[in-house]
Design a protein around this motif. Structure first.
Motif, PDB file in Angstrom:
ATOM      1  N   PRO A  10       1.033  -1.266   0.102  1.00 18.79           N
ATOM      2  CA  PRO A  10      -0.004  -0.018  -0.058  1.00 18.79           C
ATOM      3  C   PRO A  10       0.861   1.272  -0.108  1.00 18.79           C
ATOM      4  CG  PRO A  10      -0.066  -1.117   2.153  1.00 18.79           C
ATOM      5  CD  PRO A  10       0.841  -1.887   1.222  1.00 18.79           C
ATOM      6  N   SER A  11       0.443   2.257  -0.435  1.00 22.69           N
ATOM      7  CA  SER A  11       1.050   3.648  -0.643  1.00 22.69           C
ATOM      8  C   SER A  11       1.159   4.301   0.625  1.00 22.69           C
ATOM      9  CB  SER A  11       0.643   4.660  -1.822  1.00 22.69           C
ATOM     10  OG  SER A  11      -0.462   4.745  -1.337  1.00 22.69           O
ATOM     11  N   ARG A  12       2.205   4.938   1.046  1.00 23.04           N
ATOM     12  CA  ARG A  12       2.150   5.401   2.313  1.00 23.04           C
ATOM     13  C   ARG A  12       1.575   6.965   2.267  1.00 23.04           C
ATOM     14  NH1 ARG A  12       7.836   4.095   4.776  1.00 23.04           N
ATOM     15  NH2 ARG A  12       7.840   6.340   4.858  1.00 23.04           N
ATOM     16  N   PRO A  13       0.945   7.677   3.275  1.00 18.46           N
ATOM     17  CA  PRO A  13       0.769   8.923   3.263  1.00 18.46           C
ATOM     18  C   PRO A  13       1.777   9.930   3.151  1.00 18.46           C
ATOM     19  CG  PRO A  13      -0.157   7.785   5.169  1.00 18.46           C
ATOM     20  CD  PRO A  13       0.720   6.873   4.558  1.00 18.46           C
ATOM     21  N   TRP A  14       1.575  11.053   2.867  1.00 18.35           N
ATOM     22  CA  TRP A  14       2.663  11.974   2.394  1.00 18.35           C
ATOM     23  C   TRP A  14       3.488  12.255   3.729  1.00 18.35           C
ATOM     24  CZ3 TRP A  14       3.148  16.575   4.965  1.00 18.35           C
ATOM     25  CH2 TRP A  14       1.642  17.143   5.301  1.00 18.35           C
ATOM     26  N   TRP A  15       3.096  12.205   4.825  1.00 20.40           N
ATOM     27  CA  TRP A  15       3.509  12.641   5.914  1.00 20.40           C
ATOM     28  C   TRP A  15       4.294  11.560   6.629  1.00 20.40           C
ATOM     29  CZ3 TRP A  15      -1.843  12.151   6.003  1.00 20.40           C
ATOM     30  CH2 TRP A  15      -2.320  11.000   6.613  1.00 20.40           C
ATOM     31  N   ARG A  16       4.305  10.341   6.076  1.00 24.61           N
ATOM     32  CA  ARG A  16       5.126   9.415   6.641  1.00 24.61           C
ATOM     33  C   ARG A  16       6.533   8.913   5.668  1.00 24.61           C
ATOM     34  NH1 ARG A  16       3.220   6.416  10.937  1.00 24.61           N
ATOM     35  NH2 ARG A  16       0.890   6.912  11.213  1.00 24.61           N
ATOM     36  N   GLU A  17       6.557   9.815   4.691  1.00 27.95           N
ATOM     37  CA  GLU A  17       7.707   9.906   3.835  1.00 27.95           C
ATOM     38  C   GLU A  17       8.860  10.701   4.604  1.00 27.95           C
ATOM     39  OE1 GLU A  17       8.274   8.141   1.139  1.00 27.95           O
ATOM     40  OE2 GLU A  17       6.166   7.260   1.237  1.00 27.95           O
ATOM     41  N   MET A  19      11.746  11.623   3.330  1.00 18.60           N
ATOM     42  CA  MET A  19      12.238  12.668   2.093  1.00 18.60           C
ATOM     43  C   MET A  19      11.419  13.899   2.075  1.00 18.60           C
ATOM     44  SD  MET A  19      14.630  13.405   0.372  1.00 18.60           S
ATOM     45  CE  MET A  19      15.630  12.123  -0.283  1.00 18.60           C
ATOM     46  N   MET A  20      10.268  13.639   2.498  1.00 15.90           N
ATOM     47  CA  MET A  20       9.445  15.055   2.374  1.00 15.90           C
ATOM     48  C   MET A  20       9.766  15.959   3.597  1.00 15.90           C
ATOM     49  SD  MET A  20       6.597  16.719   3.623  1.00 15.90           S
ATOM     50  CE  MET A  20       6.248  15.573   5.039  1.00 15.90           C
ATOM     51  N   TRP A  21       9.927  15.279   4.559  1.00 13.83           N
ATOM     52  CA  TRP A  21      10.641  16.000   5.939  1.00 13.83           C
ATOM     53  C   TRP A  21      11.821  16.614   5.524  1.00 13.83           C
ATOM     54  CZ3 TRP A  21       6.821  17.814   8.513  1.00 13.83           C
ATOM     55  CH2 TRP A  21       5.413  16.985   8.891  1.00 13.83           C
ATOM     56  N   LEU A  22      12.666  16.316   4.841  1.00 13.01           N
ATOM     57  CA  LEU A  22      14.048  16.766   4.581  1.00 13.01           C
ATOM     58  C   LEU A  22      13.657  18.048   3.582  1.00 13.01           C
ATOM     59  CD1 LEU A  22      16.348  13.941   4.033  1.00 13.01           C
ATOM     60  CD2 LEU A  22      16.476  15.274   6.076  1.00 13.01           C
ATOM     61  N   VAL A  23      12.870  17.732   2.720  1.00 13.04           N
ATOM     62  CA  VAL A  23      12.781  18.794   1.694  1.00 13.04           C
ATOM     63  C   VAL A  23      11.945  20.108   2.449  1.00 13.04           C
ATOM     64  CG1 VAL A  23      11.426  19.487  -0.421  1.00 13.04           C
ATOM     65  CG2 VAL A  23      12.616  17.414  -0.358  1.00 13.04           C
TER      66      VAL A  23
END
Length: 83
Positions: A10-17, A19-23
């Motif tokens: 299953p795809s994960r929600p965006w807040w679980r990524e 790399m997103m928190w680094l960006v």
């Protein structure tokens, strides 16, 4: 022709990524730090240093040159490379 298989993960929600928190995290920290710096600059402004009033006497030239001595020393130090 073969059809691509659907993955079972299953795809994960965006807040679980991560790399997103680094960006987003890096620029967010810079924005918060700029507001903290602005608050400090407004709260504690630098005092205004009044210039030495120029007088017509010969003593005023000595007072002015003694006030500029640290600047002249630093300029000469930078120009000579510390010799």
């Amino acid at each position: 022709m073969s059809q691509p298989q659907a993955s079972n993960t299953p795809s994960r929600p965006w807040w679980r990524e991560s790399m997103m928190w680094l960006v987003i995290g890096g620029p967010s920290v810079v924005v918060v730090a700029s507001f903290v710096t602005l608050a400090l600059a407004i709260t504690y402004p630098d005092p205004v240093i009044e210039a030495v009033p120029a007088q017509a006497s010969a003593g005023s030239e000595a007072a002015m040159s003694s006030a500029q001595t640290p600047a002249m020393k630093a300029r000469n130090h930078a120009a000579t490379g510390g010799r």
